[in-house]
Design a protein around this motif. Structure first.
Motif, mmCIF file in Angstrom:
data_model
loop_
_atom_site.group_PDB
_atom_site.id
_atom_site.type_symbol
_atom_site.label_atom_id
_atom_site.label_comp_id
_atom_site.label_asym_id
_atom_site.label_seq_id
_atom_site.Cartn_x
_atom_site.Cartn_y
_atom_site.Cartn_z
ATOM 1 N N ALA A 1 0.863 -1.177 0.000
ATOM 2 C CA ALA A 1 0.000 0.000 0.000
ATOM 3 C C ALA A 1 0.899 1.227 0.000
ATOM 4 O O ALA A 1 1.836 1.314 0.789
ATOM 5 C CB ALA A 1 -0.862 -0.010 1.248
ATOM 6 N N GLY A 2 0.645 2.154 -0.886
ATOM 7 C CA GLY A 2 1.463 3.369 -0.896
ATOM 8 C C GLY A 2 2.482 3.357 -2.003
ATOM 9 O O GLY A 2 2.968 4.388 -2.410
ATOM 10 N N GLY A 3 2.850 2.188 -2.519
ATOM 11 C CA GLY A 3 3.658 2.222 -3.724
ATOM 12 C C GLY A 3 4.943 1.446 -3.751
ATOM 13 O O GLY A 3 5.410 1.109 -4.824
ATOM 14 N N ALA A 4 5.571 1.134 -2.601
ATOM 15 C CA ALA A 4 6.859 0.429 -2.683
ATOM 16 C C ALA A 4 6.664 -0.959 -3.285
ATOM 17 O O ALA A 4 5.652 -1.609 -3.048
ATOM 18 C CB ALA A 4 7.473 0.292 -1.289
ATOM 19 N N LEU A 5 7.654 -1.373 -4.074
ATOM 20 C CA LEU A 5 7.636 -2.746 -4.584
ATOM 21 C C LEU A 5 8.047 -3.681 -3.451
ATOM 22 O O LEU A 5 9.050 -3.426 -2.779
ATOM 23 C CB LEU A 5 8.665 -2.887 -5.700
ATOM 24 C CG LEU A 5 8.166 -2.786 -7.112
ATOM 25 C CD1 LEU A 5 9.356 -2.773 -8.065
ATOM 26 C CD2 LEU A 5 7.257 -3.951 -7.445
ATOM 27 N N LEU A 6 7.295 -4.740 -3.268
ATOM 28 C CA LEU A 6 7.669 -5.713 -2.242
ATOM 29 C C LEU A 6 8.777 -6.606 -2.769
ATOM 30 O O LEU A 6 8.642 -7.206 -3.840
ATOM 31 C CB LEU A 6 6.465 -6.584 -1.884
ATOM 32 C CG LEU A 6 5.481 -5.990 -0.891
ATOM 33 C CD1 LEU A 6 4.328 -6.944 -0.667
ATOM 34 C CD2 LEU A 6 6.175 -5.690 0.431
ATOM 35 N N LEU A 7 9.858 -6.662 -2.034
ATOM 36 C CA LEU A 7 10.971 -7.547 -2.405
ATOM 37 C C LEU A 7 10.629 -8.921 -1.839
ATOM 38 O O LEU A 7 10.671 -9.136 -0.623
ATOM 39 C CB LEU A 7 12.286 -7.018 -1.818
ATOM 40 C CG LEU A 7 12.699 -5.630 -2.331
ATOM 41 C CD1 LEU A 7 13.875 -5.084 -1.534
ATOM 42 C CD2 LEU A 7 13.042 -5.693 -3.814
ATOM 43 N N ASP A 8 10.253 -9.829 -2.735
ATOM 44 C CA ASP A 8 9.680 -11.105 -2.315
ATOM 45 C C ASP A 8 10.786 -12.124 -2.013
ATOM 46 O O ASP A 8 11.195 -12.904 -2.873
ATOM 47 C CB ASP A 8 8.747 -11.609 -3.433
ATOM 48 C CG ASP A 8 7.954 -12.818 -3.001
ATOM 49 O OD1 ASP A 8 8.309 -13.437 -1.968
ATOM 50 O OD2 ASP A 8 6.984 -13.162 -3.697
ATOM 51 N N GLY A 9 11.258 -12.087 -0.773
ATOM 52 C CA GLY A 9 12.343 -12.979 -0.367
ATOM 53 C C GLY A 9 11.964 -14.442 -0.498
ATOM 54 O O GLY A 9 12.811 -15.284 -0.807
ATOM 55 N N LYS A 10 10.690 -14.727 -0.282
ATOM 56 C CA LYS A 10 10.250 -16.124 -0.367
ATOM 57 C C LYS A 10 10.417 -16.655 -1.793
ATOM 58 O O LYS A 10 10.928 -17.754 -2.006
ATOM 59 C CB LYS A 10 8.770 -16.204 0.008
ATOM 60 C CG LYS A 10 8.484 -17.070 1.211
ATOM 61 C CD LYS A 10 7.067 -16.865 1.629
ATOM 62 C CE LYS A 10 6.428 -18.186 1.985
ATOM 63 N NZ LYS A 10 5.097 -17.957 2.554
ATOM 64 N N ALA A 11 9.991 -15.837 -2.764
ATOM 65 C CA ALA A 11 10.049 -16.277 -4.164
ATOM 66 C C ALA A 11 11.499 -16.382 -4.634
ATOM 67 O O ALA A 11 11.886 -17.360 -5.293
ATOM 68 C CB ALA A 11 9.282 -15.306 -5.050
#
Ligand code: NAD
Length: 317
Positions: free
Chosen positions: A23-33
């Motif tokens: 929410a708000g715009g940051a890209l989530l750095l998907d450590g799991k993937a």
């Protein structure tokens, strides 16, 4: 990385299009993937090793006592090892085991041909000198990358076995095309296992690095300058979101229990995500990356011990 930075997003980042945004715009750095991808690479390399040398890479995990958090980590590490085709050797010692006995076991593992990696789960019980135990691990089997020889090699920009969490930050940044060269990077926390080696990794990646700790005079000013921020303090929500520079890449290493019992990082997530360009979630960020890099180090150690240097993961085509 500020929004105006010419380097931000300059590299082709194959994840950016599909990645979910907070929410708000940051890209989530998907450590799991990303960790799943690293583990898949590890499985392939472990299988190739087994085909060539007639045995699987081996990881010995030594736990002393029954610290509940450690037990969860150790179980995860053992399960992930087996899933990746790495042999796991469990050594669970009672909490009252003497330092001499622990040192003797480490020596035995150093000489065990089937063991490529030795992991000593911290914390060790009171009365045991953790530095002495860690220093006793053969640097060639030090898959945590904590031995002074491996820290020293990293400091001299010729890394061998690299500390898993900082190495995980670098790998995540690479996967998302976050440019580190020339970036103003701030690490909050200066421990031997996270903050310090993180600073060395960022320096190796040619960032301009600031390290903050309890002696830092104006933490807010240091954080506000950071285009790349790594938080490794160990205090829930310690860094207010409003300190985060717009567009920054935020790597939150902290794993803490919030007041509601849920796991939270060191950065105040919601407000930080509203300002940042990229941010790691907690959980699901550097936790899974750390385990994946441990497995990768184990296979690297196995190849290196077999005389193959650089091991397949470190070769540049
Ligand atoms: P640590 O307690 O050894 O070090 C904390 C550091 O934070 C110290 O260098 C200290 O100087 C600094 N610090 C503390 N209070 C500060 C303040 N008020 N201002 C500025 N600096 C301050 O902790 P650690 O072992 O480095 O771990 C840090 C966090 O990372 C913990 O939450 C830990 O659980 C987590 N961790 C996560 C992983 C993972 O896999 N994601 C791995 C290791 C550690």
């Amino acid at each position: 990385m500020s929004a105006s930075s010419s380097e931000a997003g300059a590299a082709p980042a194959h994840h950016q299009g599909a990645a979910p945004r907070a929410a708000g715009g940051a890209l989530l750095l998907d450590g799991k993937a990303v960790a799943a991808r690293v583990r898949a690479e590890v499985s392939e390399r472990a299988a190739a090793f087994a085909a060539r040398y007639g045995r699987r890479p081996g990881l010995a995990v030594l736990q002393v006592g029954e610290d509940p958090a450690s037990s969860v980590y150790v179980r995860n590490k053992r399960r992930s090892s087996l899933e990746a085709g790495i042999e796991s050797f469990a050594h669970d010692l009672p909490a009252d085991t003497s330092e001499a006995r622990i040192l003797a076991l480490v020596q035995a593992l150093n000489h065990d041909e089937l063991v490529d990696g030795i992991l000593v789960q911290l914390p060790l019980p009171k009365g045991v000198d953790a530095n002495r135990v860690m220093d006793a691990v053969d640097p060639a089997k030090d898959v945590d990358g904590f031995h002074p020889v491996n820290t020293g090699l990293l400091a001299q920009k010729r890394p061998r076995l690299r500390p898993c969490t900082p190495f995980g930050v670098i790998r995540l940044a690479q996967e998302y095309g976050i440019a580190l060269t020339g970036a103003r990077a701030t690490v909050v926390g200066a421990s031997n296992i996270v903050g310090r080696p993180m600073a060395l990794e960022l320096l190796l990646a040619r960032a301009t690095v600031t390290v903050c700790h309890t002696g830092t005079r104006d933490l807010r000013a240091e954080v506000e300058r950071a285009e790349v921020l790594v938080a490794a303090v160990g205090k829930a929500g310690f860094i207010p979101g409003e300190w985060v520079r717009p567009g920054a890449a935020v790597f939150d290493v902290g794993i803490n229990r919030g007041s509601d019992g849920k796991l939270v990082g060191d950065v105040e997530f919601g407000p930080a995500a509203a300002r940042a360009g990229w941010i790691t979630p907690v959980p699901g960020g550097l936790g899974p990356m750390t385990i994946a890099m441990l497995l990768s180090n184990t296979v690297d150690a196995a190849y290196t011990r077999a005389g193959v240097w650089p091991p397949p993961s470190l070769r540049r085509e």
